[in-house]
Design a protein around this motif. Structure first.
Motif, PDB file in Angstrom:
ATOM      1  N   GLY A  13       4.290 -17.244 -13.045  1.00 54.79           N
ATOM      2  CA  GLY A  13       4.153 -16.055 -12.203  1.00 54.79           C
ATOM      3  C   GLY A  13       3.491 -16.466 -10.897  1.00 54.79           C
ATOM      4  N   GLY A  14       3.595 -15.602  -9.903  1.00 55.33           N
ATOM      5  CA  GLY A  14       3.010 -15.918  -8.604  1.00 55.33           C
ATOM      6  C   GLY A  14       1.489 -15.974  -8.646  1.00 55.33           C
ATOM      7  N   THR A  15       0.921 -16.513  -7.588  1.00 53.33           N
ATOM      8  CA  THR A  15      -0.537 -16.520  -7.466  1.00 53.33           C
ATOM      9  C   THR A  15      -1.070 -15.087  -7.548  1.00 53.33           C
ATOM     10  N   GLY A  16      -2.138 -14.893  -8.318  1.00 52.43           N
ATOM     11  CA  GLY A  16      -2.752 -13.575  -8.423  1.00 52.43           C
ATOM     12  C   GLY A  16      -1.990 -12.586  -9.283  1.00 52.43           C
ATOM     13  N   SER A  17      -0.964 -13.063 -10.002  1.00 39.54           N
ATOM     14  CA  SER A  17      -0.157 -12.123 -10.799  1.00 39.54           C
ATOM     15  C   SER A  17      -0.849 -11.715 -12.091  1.00 39.54           C
ATOM     16  N   GLY A  18      -1.735 -12.583 -12.598  1.00 38.36           N
ATOM     17  CA  GLY A  18      -2.418 -12.285 -13.861  1.00 38.36           C
ATOM     18  C   GLY A  18      -2.118 -13.289 -14.967  1.00 38.36           C
ATOM     19  N   LYS A  19      -1.649 -14.478 -14.608  1.00 37.21           N
ATOM     20  CA  LYS A  19      -1.322 -15.502 -15.621  1.00 37.21           C
ATOM     21  C   LYS A  19      -2.537 -15.877 -16.454  1.00 37.21           C
ATOM     22  N   SER A  20      -3.658 -16.151 -15.768  1.00 42.06           N
ATOM     23  CA  SER A  20      -4.848 -16.587 -16.507  1.00 42.06           C
ATOM     24  C   SER A  20      -5.365 -15.453 -17.380  1.00 42.06           C
ATOM     25  N   THR A  21      -5.192 -14.203 -16.911  1.00 43.77           N
ATOM     26  CA  THR A  21      -5.610 -13.035 -17.702  1.00 43.77           C
ATOM     27  C   THR A  21      -4.770 -12.940 -18.976  1.00 43.77           C
ATOM     28  N   VAL A  22      -3.462 -13.188 -18.873  1.00 39.18           N
ATOM     29  CA  VAL A  22      -2.598 -13.165 -20.058  1.00 39.18           C
ATOM     30  C   VAL A  22      -2.986 -14.310 -21.006  1.00 39.18           C
ATOM     31  N   LEU A 111       0.873 -23.134 -21.872  1.00 34.40           N
ATOM     32  CA  LEU A 111       1.026 -23.843 -20.596  1.00 34.40           C
ATOM     33  C   LEU A 111       1.076 -22.773 -19.521  1.00 34.40           C
ATOM     34  N   GLU A 112       0.148 -22.807 -18.584  1.00 35.45           N
ATOM     35  CA  GLU A 112       0.022 -21.704 -17.619  1.00 35.45           C
ATOM     36  C   GLU A 112      -0.005 -22.241 -16.200  1.00 35.45           C
ATOM     37  N   GLY A 113       0.776 -21.626 -15.297  1.00 31.12           N
ATOM     38  CA  GLY A 113       0.738 -22.054 -13.896  1.00 31.12           C
ATOM     39  C   GLY A 113       1.909 -21.516 -13.105  1.00 31.12           C
ATOM     40  N   ILE A 141      -3.889  -9.460  -2.200  1.00 33.12           N
ATOM     41  CA  ILE A 141      -5.258  -8.908  -2.148  1.00 33.12           C
ATOM     42  C   ILE A 141      -6.143  -9.592  -3.196  1.00 33.12           C
ATOM     43  N   ARG A 142      -5.603  -9.767  -4.412  1.00 32.66           N
ATOM     44  CA  ARG A 142      -6.382 -10.451  -5.458  1.00 32.66           C
ATOM     45  C   ARG A 142      -6.715 -11.881  -5.037  1.00 32.66           C
ATOM     46  N   ARG A 143      -5.727 -12.537  -4.445  1.00 31.64           N
ATOM     47  CA  ARG A 143      -5.916 -13.932  -4.024  1.00 31.64           C
ATOM     48  C   ARG A 143      -6.997 -14.032  -2.948  1.00 31.64           C
ATOM     49  N   GLN A 145      -9.479 -11.985  -2.336  1.00 30.93           N
ATOM     50  CA  GLN A 145     -10.821 -11.742  -2.910  1.00 30.93           C
ATOM     51  C   GLN A 145     -11.284 -12.952  -3.713  1.00 30.93           C
ATOM     52  N   ARG A 146     -10.399 -13.475  -4.571  1.00 33.12           N
ATOM     53  CA  ARG A 146     -10.788 -14.606  -5.421  1.00 33.12           C
ATOM     54  C   ARG A 146     -11.111 -15.854  -4.603  1.00 33.12           C
ATOM     55  N   ASP A 147     -10.257 -16.178  -3.611  1.00 30.64           N
ATOM     56  CA  ASP A 147     -10.463 -17.428  -2.871  1.00 30.64           C
ATOM     57  C   ASP A 147     -11.745 -17.395  -2.039  1.00 30.64           C
ATOM     58  N   PRO A 186       5.399  -6.867 -16.472  1.00 28.78           N
ATOM     59  CA  PRO A 186       5.161  -6.260 -15.164  1.00 28.78           C
ATOM     60  C   PRO A 186       3.723  -5.795 -14.993  1.00 28.78           C
ATOM     61  N   HIS A 187       3.347  -5.485 -13.776  1.00 31.22           N
ATOM     62  CA  HIS A 187       2.034  -4.921 -13.431  1.00 31.22           C
ATOM     63  C   HIS A 187       0.882  -5.874 -13.726  1.00 31.22           C
ATOM     64  N   GLY A 188       1.116  -7.179 -13.625  1.00 30.25           N
ATOM     65  CA  GLY A 188      -0.002  -8.109 -13.782  1.00 30.25           C
ATOM     66  C   GLY A 188      -0.496  -8.207 -15.204  1.00 30.25           C
ATOM     67  N   GLY A 189      -1.663  -8.766 -15.331  1.00 31.65           N
ATOM     68  CA  GLY A 189      -2.150  -9.190 -16.641  1.00 31.65           C
ATOM     69  C   GLY A 189      -2.945  -8.168 -17.430  1.00 31.65           C
ATOM     70  N   LYS A 190      -2.928  -6.907 -17.033  1.00 35.67           N
ATOM     71  CA  LYS A 190      -3.698  -5.941 -17.833  1.00 35.67           C
ATOM     72  C   LYS A 190      -2.796  -4.841 -18.367  1.00 35.67           C
ATOM     73  N   ASN A 191      -1.550  -5.232 -18.617  1.00 35.02           N
ATOM     74  CA  ASN A 191      -0.551  -4.318 -19.138  1.00 35.02           C
ATOM     75  C   ASN A 191      -0.731  -4.266 -20.667  1.00 35.02           C
TER      76      ASN A 191
HETATM   77  P1  ADP Z   1      -3.440 -15.804 -11.722  1.00 40.83           P
HETATM   78  O1  ADP Z   1      -4.013 -16.723 -12.757  1.00 40.83           O
HETATM   79  O2  ADP Z   1      -2.008 -15.460 -11.965  1.00 40.83           O
HETATM   80  O3  ADP Z   1      -3.662 -16.274 -10.315  1.00 40.83           O
HETATM   81  P2  ADP Z   1      -5.529 -13.976 -12.625  1.00 40.83           P
HETATM   82  O4  ADP Z   1      -5.249 -13.780 -14.091  1.00 40.83           O
HETATM   83  O5  ADP Z   1      -6.653 -14.872 -12.264  1.00 40.83           O
HETATM   84  O6  ADP Z   1      -4.204 -14.402 -11.825  1.00 40.83           O
HETATM   85  O7  ADP Z   1      -5.728 -12.505 -11.989  1.00 40.83           O
HETATM   86  C1  ADP Z   1      -6.177 -12.378 -10.660  1.00 40.83           C
HETATM   87  C2  ADP Z   1      -7.210 -11.259 -10.602  1.00 40.83           C
HETATM   88  O8  ADP Z   1      -6.570 -10.023 -10.835  1.00 40.83           O
HETATM   89  C3  ADP Z   1      -8.313 -11.380 -11.652  1.00 40.83           C
HETATM   90  O9  ADP Z   1      -9.504 -10.937 -11.031  1.00 40.83           O
HETATM   91  C4  ADP Z   1      -7.870 -10.411 -12.769  1.00 40.83           C
HETATM   92  O10 ADP Z   1      -8.978  -9.874 -13.467  1.00 40.83           O
HETATM   93  C5  ADP Z   1      -7.147  -9.336 -11.961  1.00 40.83           C
HETATM   94  N1  ADP Z   1      -6.017  -8.710 -12.672  1.00 40.83           N
HETATM   95  C6  ADP Z   1      -4.999  -9.322 -13.315  1.00 40.83           C
HETATM   96  N2  ADP Z   1      -4.118  -8.421 -13.787  1.00 40.83           N
HETATM   97  C7  ADP Z   1      -4.588  -7.208 -13.416  1.00 40.83           C
HETATM   98  C8  ADP Z   1      -4.140  -5.840 -13.574  1.00 40.83           C
HETATM   99  N3  ADP Z   1      -2.999  -5.547 -14.196  1.00 40.83           N
HETATM  100  N4  ADP Z   1      -4.895  -4.856 -13.051  1.00 40.83           N
HETATM  101  C9  ADP Z   1      -6.024  -5.127 -12.396  1.00 40.83           C
HETATM  102  N5  ADP Z   1      -6.510  -6.369 -12.186  1.00 40.83           N
HETATM  103  C10 ADP Z   1      -5.809  -7.391 -12.692  1.00 40.83           C
END
Ligand code: ADP
Ligand code: C5P
Ligand code: MG
Length: 212
Positions: A13-22, A111-113, A141-143, A145-147, A186-191
């Motif tokens: 998934g793209g940067t900031g998509s939620g891969k590490s969260t999954v 395997l995540e990336g 926006i997530r990227r 803030q994180r970076d 869809p919708h990132g990693g908190k689905n």
């Molecule tokens: P990646 O590894 O793909 O770059 P992360 O898993 O690190 O992404 O997620 C990036 C940020 O977004 C983290 O702060 C995470 O807690 C947050 N995040 C991920 N998915 C969601 C979501 N569905 N809703 C809200 N925040 C999310």
């Protein structure tokens, strides 16, 4: 350790998509001892030979930025039931750290990336291919803030890198690799519904003793 080989899950998934969260959700669904997570980010090539300013201009979104051979060798070792010493990477220094982290073999391997589904040799090793999806504005926006918070970057540097490298490489390599996914979250990693389905699958795999 039983003789069955581990079940390998790829999470792209793209940067900031939620891969590490999954990936964290997969670990939480099992027990840390039952999942070996190998983030491809740990296998970025070391750039300590370059002056600092030059390091900041390397294209880290291109497949060549990764030490693919070491990544493949470590995955092969883990699949054979042997522990590895995984490299650690500093996003602030753009270098590989001297310390490593020991990863023990486990019945589930993640395997995540950004590019794990782009590479055919990695894809072939996977039993389940996942692509985590989120809108580009949300990912940016997530990227940002994180970076700034975690990777020692400025607003200007994140914007410049995003426009010059992250976005074009995403369009060339990451987005097209979605076609190889078995499941798109869809919708990132908190689905929660999607994560519930994924964790139910992992529970049933672990209850059945992995895969033959
Ligand atoms: P990646 O590894 O793909 O770059 P992360 O898993 O690190 O992404 O997620 C990036 C940020 O977004 C983290 O702060 C995470 O807690 C947050 N995040 C991920 N998915 C969601 C979501 N569905 N809703 C809200 N925040 C999310
Ligand atoms: O966790 P995430 O998927 O966002 O990590 C991958 C990103 O890390 C890439 O988009 C790449 O631009 C970035 N990166 C970086 N600096 C490095 C190495 C990678 O900004 N030294
Ligand atoms: Mg990540």
């Amino acid at each position: 350790m039983n003789s069955r080989r581990p079940f390998v899950i790829g999470i792209a998934g793209g940067t900031g998509s939620g891969k590490s969260t999954v990936a964290d959700a997969v670990v939480a669904a099992a027990l840390p001892a039952r999942v070996a997570v190998l983030p491809m980010d740990n296998y970025y090539k070391d750039q300590s030979d370059l002056p600092f300013d030059a390091r900041t201009h390397v294209n880290y979104d291109h497949p060549d930025a990764f030490d693919l051979e070491l990544y493949l060798a470590h995955i092969a070792q883990i699949r054979r039931g042997r522990a590895i010493e995984m490299p650690m990477y500093s996003f602030e220094e753009y270098t590989r750290l001297l310390e490593t982290v020991r990863v023990e073999p486990a019945p589930v391997v993640v395997l995540e990336g950004i590019l794990v589904l782009f590479n055919e040799r990695l894809r072939e090793l996977m039993d389940l291919r996942i692509f985590v999806d989120a809108d580009p504005d949300v990912r940016f926006i997530r990227r940002l803030q994180r970076d700034i918070l975690e990777r020692g970057r400025t607003v200007e540097s994140v914007v410049e890198q995003y426009m010059e490298q992250v976005r074009p490489m995403h369009l060339s390599f990451v987005e097209p690799s979605k076609r190889y996914a078995d499941v798109i979250i869809p919708h990132g990693g908190k689905n929660s519904p999607a994560l519930d389905m994924l964790t139910a699958r992992i529970h049933s795999l672990l209850a059945a003793g992995g895969v033959a």
